[in-house]
Design a protein around this motif. Structure first.
Motif, mmCIF file in Angstrom:
data_model
loop_
_atom_site.group_PDB
_atom_site.id
_atom_site.type_symbol
_atom_site.label_atom_id
_atom_site.label_comp_id
_atom_site.label_asym_id
_atom_site.label_seq_id
_atom_site.Cartn_x
_atom_site.Cartn_y
_atom_site.Cartn_z
ATOM 1 N N PRO A 133 -12.725 11.951 11.064
ATOM 2 C CA PRO A 133 -12.547 12.838 12.209
ATOM 3 C C PRO A 133 -12.019 12.072 13.428
ATOM 4 O O PRO A 133 -12.516 11.012 13.770
ATOM 5 N N GLY A 134 -11.005 12.624 14.051
ATOM 6 C CA GLY A 134 -10.403 11.997 15.218
ATOM 7 C C GLY A 134 -9.269 11.051 14.899
ATOM 8 O O GLY A 134 -8.560 10.606 15.810
ATOM 9 N N CYS A 135 -9.071 10.721 13.633
ATOM 10 C CA CYS A 135 -8.049 9.746 13.262
ATOM 11 C C CYS A 135 -6.667 10.389 13.289
ATOM 12 O O CYS A 135 -6.476 11.491 12.758
ATOM 13 N N PHE A 136 -5.689 9.707 13.876
ATOM 14 C CA PHE A 136 -4.335 10.235 13.966
ATOM 15 C C PHE A 136 -3.617 10.235 12.621
ATOM 16 O O PHE A 136 -2.626 10.937 12.453
ATOM 17 N N HIS A 137 -4.076 9.426 11.700
ATOM 18 C CA HIS A 137 -3.347 9.260 10.445
ATOM 19 C C HIS A 137 -4.270 9.438 9.243
ATOM 20 O O HIS A 137 -5.493 9.463 9.379
ATOM 21 N N ILE A 138 -3.646 9.566 8.095
ATOM 22 C CA ILE A 138 -4.374 9.574 6.838
ATOM 23 C C ILE A 138 -3.844 8.437 5.975
ATOM 24 O O ILE A 138 -2.770 7.867 6.243
ATOM 25 N N TRP A 139 -4.606 8.079 4.959
ATOM 26 C CA TRP A 139 -4.203 7.045 3.999
ATOM 27 C C TRP A 139 -3.993 7.757 2.673
ATOM 28 O O TRP A 139 -4.937 8.206 2.042
ATOM 29 N N LEU A 140 -2.736 7.905 2.305
ATOM 30 C CA LEU A 140 -2.347 8.708 1.145
ATOM 31 C C LEU A 140 -2.094 7.820 -0.065
ATOM 32 O O LEU A 140 -1.254 6.911 -0.005
ATOM 33 N N GLU A 141 -2.822 8.075 -1.150
ATOM 34 C CA GLU A 141 -2.574 7.357 -2.395
ATOM 35 C C GLU A 141 -1.376 7.991 -3.098
ATOM 36 O O GLU A 141 -1.323 9.203 -3.276
ATOM 37 N N LEU A 142 -0.418 7.166 -3.487
ATOM 38 C CA LEU A 142 0.820 7.679 -4.064
ATOM 39 C C LEU A 142 0.652 7.967 -5.552
ATOM 40 O O LEU A 142 0.096 7.148 -6.285
ATOM 41 N N PRO A 143 1.136 9.103 -6.013
ATOM 42 C CA PRO A 143 1.062 9.403 -7.451
ATOM 43 C C PRO A 143 2.050 8.540 -8.228
ATOM 44 O O PRO A 143 3.066 8.084 -7.688
ATOM 45 N N GLU A 144 1.733 8.316 -9.480
ATOM 46 C CA GLU A 144 2.650 7.596 -10.359
ATOM 47 C C GLU A 144 3.986 8.358 -10.438
ATOM 48 O O GLU A 144 3.997 9.590 -10.449
ATOM 49 N N PRO A 145 5.107 7.647 -10.521
ATOM 50 C CA PRO A 145 5.279 6.192 -10.495
ATOM 51 C C PRO A 145 5.779 5.699 -9.149
ATOM 52 O O PRO A 145 6.436 4.669 -9.061
ATOM 53 N N TRP A 146 5.490 6.430 -8.079
ATOM 54 C CA TRP A 146 6.039 6.098 -6.767
ATOM 55 C C TRP A 146 5.474 4.789 -6.217
ATOM 56 O O TRP A 146 4.289 4.496 -6.370
ATOM 57 N N ARG A 147 6.332 4.051 -5.521
ATOM 58 C CA ARG A 147 5.952 2.875 -4.747
ATOM 59 C C ARG A 147 6.256 3.165 -3.283
ATOM 60 O O ARG A 147 7.179 3.924 -2.962
ATOM 61 N N ALA A 148 5.508 2.528 -2.395
ATOM 62 C CA ALA A 148 5.611 2.845 -0.972
ATOM 63 C C ALA A 148 7.025 2.652 -0.433
ATOM 64 O O ALA A 148 7.546 3.502 0.295
ATOM 65 N N GLN A 149 7.671 1.535 -0.764
ATOM 66 C CA GLN A 149 8.989 1.271 -0.196
ATOM 67 C C GLN A 149 10.008 2.317 -0.650
ATOM 68 O O GLN A 149 10.931 2.671 0.088
ATOM 69 N N ASP A 150 9.838 2.848 -1.872
ATOM 70 C CA ASP A 150 10.758 3.864 -2.363
ATOM 71 C C ASP A 150 10.528 5.205 -1.665
ATOM 72 O O ASP A 150 11.474 5.958 -1.421
ATOM 73 N N VAL A 151 9.267 5.495 -1.343
ATOM 74 C CA VAL A 151 8.974 6.726 -0.608
ATOM 75 C C VAL A 151 9.613 6.676 0.773
ATOM 76 O O VAL A 151 10.236 7.644 1.227
ATOM 77 N N VAL A 152 9.487 5.551 1.466
ATOM 78 C CA VAL A 152 10.066 5.420 2.804
ATOM 79 C C VAL A 152 11.567 5.653 2.752
ATOM 80 O O VAL A 152 12.137 6.384 3.572
#
Length: 460
Positions: free
Chosen positions: A379-398
């Motif tokens: 509560p109060g947090c500006f962001h969330i921490w989203l776990e990426l579904p297979e087979p995504w990698r963070a750099q590819d999502v960006v």
């Protein structure tokens, strides 16, 4: 051999070359470790001066794309693709939806901001406020900072509070004052990207400490401290950036006692402590004699109010003050006056509550749109921490998200040292213009994560 295309590019030639490097790294036409043409060879082939190419390569190095090695040439750096993503224009241009920058919803504070500037402009104090001030801050601003900090459980007077140009300035001064080049610094296994940049600039070595659901694990901290000899800890125990975790009171007491036993100085970044809902007391309140406590107005009031406060023991003030002065003569006094006034008349509480309510509404949007995905927040947090579904990698999502008009932050920026980047992302909920825009952005993200990453990147 690589040859940049400068067709349809605007601006000085050296910037056009640097932009071409960024685009080709992003698109995969330039690979990690690939050597660029020599300055003289590229200058001849493009019909420009050697100096132009030198400036272009220097700009590319500044952006984190290439590294120059004396006698060998310039090479594409590891991690360059993530950096190149930041230079790529998004589809839709001005219609880009911001999901990366962690900032409060600015529209909720605009009326008070406008009124505060009008009030100061018409006050008798304006002439004094626009002059140079003591680099430690005006006394009344330090007093307001002390009043604000005491709410977090730290008993402190204005004589032990310094005014800084935001939290980053205070963190910079702390690292400069209490570390020497080459020193190890203890941080969470994922840490604020600004500390990564500072550690590189100051030649410090970050030592990652494992986390669990409550944040930094005491046993892991002790092991890392003993193995590295580190004597300074940088931590964000409340609404941790990027994982959103918050330490319990018991965990804070354990960390504080451990730092006391091992002689570790705590640099607590409590930037989110004043907007969290019912947060525990500051970590520094459990070991005030060895803590540098830092907070600022940017998250709970307005991002452009570059006013921070740093509280510390009397015996730390001299070195910290010298470092703060060396990096910035003084915090902007007009902004300091706005913040001090808001603390004293209670406007800061009104704004913080308004920001919390807007943030809660944004969380409700996320819960509805992201149903079926795994994510974490507080509560109060500006962001969330989203776990990426297979087979995504963070750099590819960006990279793929940017092509769809979404601006996002690379997870790699939070990874200290050369540790593996987790398959998760920080998604900011409060930077979009309103809840409707946020919902549109999150729906685009959900559709993206349900597609094939290889096909998505091929579209680049």
């Amino acid at each position: 051999m690589w040859m940049p295309s400068l067709v349809d590019r605007a601006g000085p030639k050296y910037l056009r070359i640097a932009d071409a490097i960024a685009e080709d790294v992003y698109a995969g036409r330039l690979k990690v470790g690939e050597r660029l043409p020599t300055h003289r060879d590229l200058a001849w082939r493009l019909g420009v001066t050697v100096g132009t190419v030198s400036r272009a390569y220097a700009e590319a190095e500044r952006r984190g794309l290439v590294a120059g090695e004396v006698g060998r040439g310039s090479f594409v750096k590891a991690g360059a693709r993530s950096q190149a993503t930041l230079d790529m224009p998004a589809v839709g241009g001005p219609q880009t939806i911001e999901l990366g920058v962690n900032r409060p919803p600015s529209h909720v504070v605009a009326p008070e901001y406008a009124e505060a500037m009008r009030r100061i402009a018409g006050s008798n104090a304006l002439g004094e406020l626009i002059n140079y001030q003591a680099h430690t801050g005006r006394w009344e601003h330090r007093a307001a900072g002390a009043q604000w900090i005491r709410r977090r459980g730290i008993e402190v007077g204005p004589e032990r509070v310094l005014v800084t140009s935001g939290a980053e300035h205070a963190i910079t001064a702390a690292l400069m004052a209490f570390c020497d080049p080459g020193d190890p610094i203890l941080v969470e296994e994922l840490t604020w990207s600004g500390v990564r940049a500072l550690s590189s600039l100051l030649r410090l070595s970050l030592k990652a400490v494992a986390m669990d659901g409550e944040g930094m694990i005491p046993e892991a901290l002790e092991a890392a401290a003993r193995a590295s000899g580190a004597r300074l800890l940088y931590t964000t125990p409340t609404l941790h950036n990027p994982t959103t975790k918050t330490m319990s009171v018991e965990r804070r007491k354990a960390i504080a006692e451990l730092c006391r036993d091992l002689g570790i100085t705590i640099v607590e970044d409590d930037i989110y402590g004043t907007i969290a809902e019912d947060p525990p007391p500051a970590l520094s309140s459990f070991a005030p004699e060895r803590s540098i406590y830092i907070t600022a107005a940017s998250k709970s009031m307005a991002p452009s109010l570059r006013i921070g406060f740093a509280a510390m023991p009397s015996d730390r003030l001299g070195r910290f003050s010298s470092a703060a002065r060396a990096t910035n003569w003084m915090a902007p006094p007009v902004m300091g006056q706005i913040v001090a006034d808001w603390i004293e008349d209670g406007t800061c509480d009104v704004l913080a509550d308004r920001i919390r309510r807007e943030t809660k509404a944004r969380h409700a949007v996320a819960a509805r749109v992201l149903e079926g995905l795994t994510w974490h927040s507080q509560p109060g947090c500006f962001h969330i921490w989203l776990e990426l579904p297979e087979p995504w990698r963070a750099q590819d999502v960006v990279a793929a998200a940017r092509l769809r008009g979404l601006a996002m932050t690379s997870t790699e920026l939070f990874v200290p040292g050369r540790a593996e980047t987790p398959h998760a992302m920080r998604i900011t909920l409060t930077a979009a213009a309103d809840a409707e825009e946020l919902e549109r952005g999150l729906r685009v993200l959900v559709d993206l994560l349900r597609s094939d990453p290889d096909l998505s990147l091929a579209a680049a």
